[in-house]
Enzyme design. Structure first.
Site, PDB file in Angstrom:
ATOM      1  N   PRO A   1      -2.464   4.111  -0.013  1.00  0.00           N
ATOM      2  CG  PRO A   1      -2.853   6.304   0.719  1.00  0.00           C
ATOM      3  CD  PRO A   1      -2.806   5.452  -0.515  1.00  0.00           C
TER       4      PRO A   1
ATOM      5  CE  LYS B   1       3.358  -4.155   5.427  1.00  0.00           C
ATOM      6  NZ  LYS B   1       4.755  -3.932   5.778  1.00  0.00           N
TER       7      LYS B   1
ATOM      8  CE  LYS C   1      -2.483   1.414   5.972  1.00  0.00           C
ATOM      9  NZ  LYS C   1      -1.720   0.601   5.033  1.00  0.00           N
TER      10      LYS C   1
HETATM   11  N1  LIG Z   1       6.555   3.795   3.901  1.00  0.00           N
HETATM   12  C1  LIG Z   1       6.914   2.573   4.274  1.00  0.00           C
HETATM   13  O1  LIG Z   1       7.972   2.355   4.870  1.00  0.00           O
HETATM   14  C2  LIG Z   1       6.024   1.381   3.923  1.00  0.00           C
HETATM   15  C3  LIG Z   1       6.574   0.097   4.033  1.00  0.00           C
HETATM   16  C4  LIG Z   1       5.796  -1.008   3.671  1.00  0.00           C
HETATM   17  C5  LIG Z   1       4.494  -0.829   3.247  1.00  0.00           C
HETATM   18  N2  LIG Z   1       3.959   0.446   3.178  1.00  0.00           N
HETATM   19  C6  LIG Z   1       2.582   0.560   2.693  1.00  0.00           C
HETATM   20  O2  LIG Z   1       2.660   0.964   1.334  1.00  0.00           O
HETATM   21  C7  LIG Z   1       1.550   1.803   1.005  1.00  0.00           C
HETATM   22  C8  LIG Z   1       2.065   3.138   0.499  1.00  0.00           C
HETATM   23  O3  LIG Z   1       2.891   3.719   1.491  1.00  0.00           O
HETATM   24  P1  LIG Z   1       3.773   5.050   1.236  1.00  0.00           P
HETATM   25  O4  LIG Z   1       4.599   5.227   2.455  1.00  0.00           O
HETATM   26  O5  LIG Z   1       4.390   4.994  -0.107  1.00  0.00           O
HETATM   27  O6  LIG Z   1       2.584   6.156   1.224  1.00  0.00           O
HETATM   28  P2  LIG Z   1       2.629   7.649   0.651  1.00  0.00           P
HETATM   29  O7  LIG Z   1       1.564   8.387   1.372  1.00  0.00           O
HETATM   30  O8  LIG Z   1       4.016   8.181   0.646  1.00  0.00           O
HETATM   31  O9  LIG Z   1       2.185   7.456  -0.888  1.00  0.00           O
HETATM   32  C9  LIG Z   1       0.867   7.201  -1.301  1.00  0.00           C
HETATM   33  C10 LIG Z   1       0.688   7.800  -2.701  1.00  0.00           C
HETATM   34  O10 LIG Z   1      -0.609   7.441  -3.191  1.00  0.00           O
HETATM   35  C11 LIG Z   1      -1.190   8.586  -3.805  1.00  0.00           C
HETATM   36  N3  LIG Z   1      -2.643   8.394  -3.798  1.00  0.00           N
HETATM   37  C12 LIG Z   1      -3.484   8.407  -2.730  1.00  0.00           C
HETATM   38  N4  LIG Z   1      -4.741   8.113  -3.135  1.00  0.00           N
HETATM   39  C13 LIG Z   1      -4.686   7.901  -4.471  1.00  0.00           C
HETATM   40  C14 LIG Z   1      -5.632   7.528  -5.455  1.00  0.00           C
HETATM   41  N5  LIG Z   1      -6.911   7.309  -5.133  1.00  0.00           N
HETATM   42  N6  LIG Z   1      -5.219   7.401  -6.729  1.00  0.00           N
HETATM   43  C15 LIG Z   1      -3.934   7.610  -7.079  1.00  0.00           C
HETATM   44  N7  LIG Z   1      -2.978   7.952  -6.183  1.00  0.00           N
HETATM   45  C16 LIG Z   1      -3.354   8.094  -4.904  1.00  0.00           C
HETATM   46  C17 LIG Z   1      -0.699   9.759  -2.976  1.00  0.00           C
HETATM   47  O11 LIG Z   1      -0.803  10.977  -3.702  1.00  0.00           O
HETATM   48  C18 LIG Z   1       0.757   9.342  -2.712  1.00  0.00           C
HETATM   49  O12 LIG Z   1       1.618   9.757  -3.747  1.00  0.00           O
HETATM   50  C19 LIG Z   1       0.704   1.898   2.286  1.00  0.00           C
HETATM   51  O13 LIG Z   1      -0.306   0.926   2.253  1.00  0.00           O
HETATM   52  C20 LIG Z   1       1.710   1.595   3.386  1.00  0.00           C
HETATM   53  O14 LIG Z   1       1.071   1.099   4.556  1.00  0.00           O
HETATM   54  C21 LIG Z   1       4.710   1.546   3.485  1.00  0.00           C
END
Ligand SMILES: NC(=O)c1ccc[n+]([C@@H]2O[C@H](COP(=O)([O-])OP(=O)(O)OC[C@H]3O[C@@H](n4cnc5c(N)ncnc54)[C@H](O)[C@@H]3O)[C@@H](O)[C@H]2O)c1
Length: 299
Positions: A67, A174, A243
């Site tokens: 995250p 980003k 965020k």
């Molecule tokens: N979803 C989108 O469309 C998108 C697009 C571009 C960028 N992002 C960015 O990518 C990143 C991830 O997004 P997402 O949508 O996959 O989030 P998500 O919440 O679906 O996945 C995050 C994963 O990280 C795991 N996690 C959290 N803390 C952890 C830790 N300390 N150790 C190990 N695992 C841990 C959670 O259990 C979860 O599986 C974020 O920074 C988000 O801003 C997301």
């Protein structure tokens, strides 16, 4: 480079890690929720571990898709007694693909270098659909040799790779991109609310905008598909976009730039997150803003 560890198997992480596996690398998955890592490993012929020491020993590079930058630091230096950083071999790469704060990334880079590890920031844009088909845009920051070394791994996940500068520049790029997307979404929501109140059909409004100068990614891909349809299913959480916009507004503050639009848009997304909950799809923000704009209509 043969074995890649992947930390953070959420909405984006699973399809991205699957594409690294398809690219011919051994992949070892780790998630705070071990069931996610196991499910990923079973489905994609990969491995999973809940031990960061084992992950460190097994891997030449670690990709993080978490995250925020705080979880990236935790995974490296704090969780399980800092076992990951302690067990990676000198020269191993950390590729942070999360959308993290650029100033924090530069600080993390110093701590990583002190352990003889190498940090590259490589956040992505394109969302879940492009994570699945391996066509993400990737914004890469870091030392040129390190970037060259990790590019083959990145090329498994994206087909628009940009080397944007030194460490932290990927994360700066980003948050500025997402600030623009978030501003565009907030403006489109407001235009729909005003238009609807005056008697315009919001679907017609979207059609006109899409062949006119107000056109954007938001108008083309989100308004009808996710907002007007009531689907609200982009897979990008409201809390994560709030965020990102906050990171952009804070970045301006940290480097002494007055950024009034950033402050306004960041405040709007924070309000929506606080009212609706950060886990909701970000496109639902429209509901909160419309309620505030038309209080009598919501009663
Ligand atoms: N979803 C989108 O469309 C998108 C697009 C571009 C960028 N992002 C960015 O990518 C990143 C991830 O997004 P997402 O949508 O996959 O989030 P998500 O919440 O679906 O996945 C995050 C994963 O990280 C795991 N996690 C959290 N803390 C952890 C830790 N300390 N150790 C190990 N695992 C841990 C959670 O259990 C979860 O599986 C974020 O920074 C988000 O801003 C997301």
């Amino acid at each position: 480079m043969k074995t890649v560890g992947f930390i953070g198997l959420g909405n984006m992480g699973v399809p991205m890690a699957a594409n690294i596996r398809r690219g011919g690398y051994e992949v070892v998955g780790f998630d705070l929720d071990p069931a996610r890592a196991k499910a990923f490993a079973q489905e994609h012929n990969a491995r999973a571990t809940d031990q960061l020491a084992e992950l460190g020993r097994a891997c030449d590079a670690i990709v993080t898709m978490l995250p925020t930058g705080r979880e990236v630091r935790d995974a490296l230096f704090n969780m399980q007694g800092g076992a990951l950083a302690a067990n990676l071999r000198p020269g191993a790469f950390i590729i942070d693909m999360s959308s993290a704060d650029p100033v924090g990334t530069r600080e993390l880079g110093k701590d990583v270098a002190a352990r003889k590890l190498v940090l590259v920031d490589a956040p992505v844009s394109g969302g879940v659909p492009r994570a699945k088909d391996g066509s993400l845009a990737i914004m890469i920051g870091g030392d040129a040799d390190a970037v060259a070394a990790v590019k083959p791994v990145l090329a498994c996940m994206g087909n628009k790779l940009f080397e944007v500068g030194s460490l932290g520049c990927g994360h700066a790029m980003k948050c500025l991109n997402n600030f623009l997307a978030a501003a565009s979404f907030a403006a489109a929501s407001e235009a729909m609310t005003v238009g609807r109140k005056f008697g315009l059909d919001p679907a017609v409004l979207a059609d006109v905008v899409n062949v006119s100068t107000g056109r954007s990614f938001v108008s083309e891909n989100l308004l009808k598909q996710h907002v007007l349809s009531g689907v609200f299913g982009t897979g990008f959480a409201l809390g994560l976009l709030a965020k990102d916009v906050r990171i952009a507004a804070d970045l301006a503050d940290q480097i002494g730039v007055d950024a009034p639009v950033g402050r306004l848009i960041s405040g709007m997304w924070a309000d929506a997150r606080d009212a609706l909950g950060g886990e909701q799809d970000h496109t639902r923000a429209v509901i909160h803003w419309e309620k505030r704009a038309l209080p009598s209509a919501a009663e």
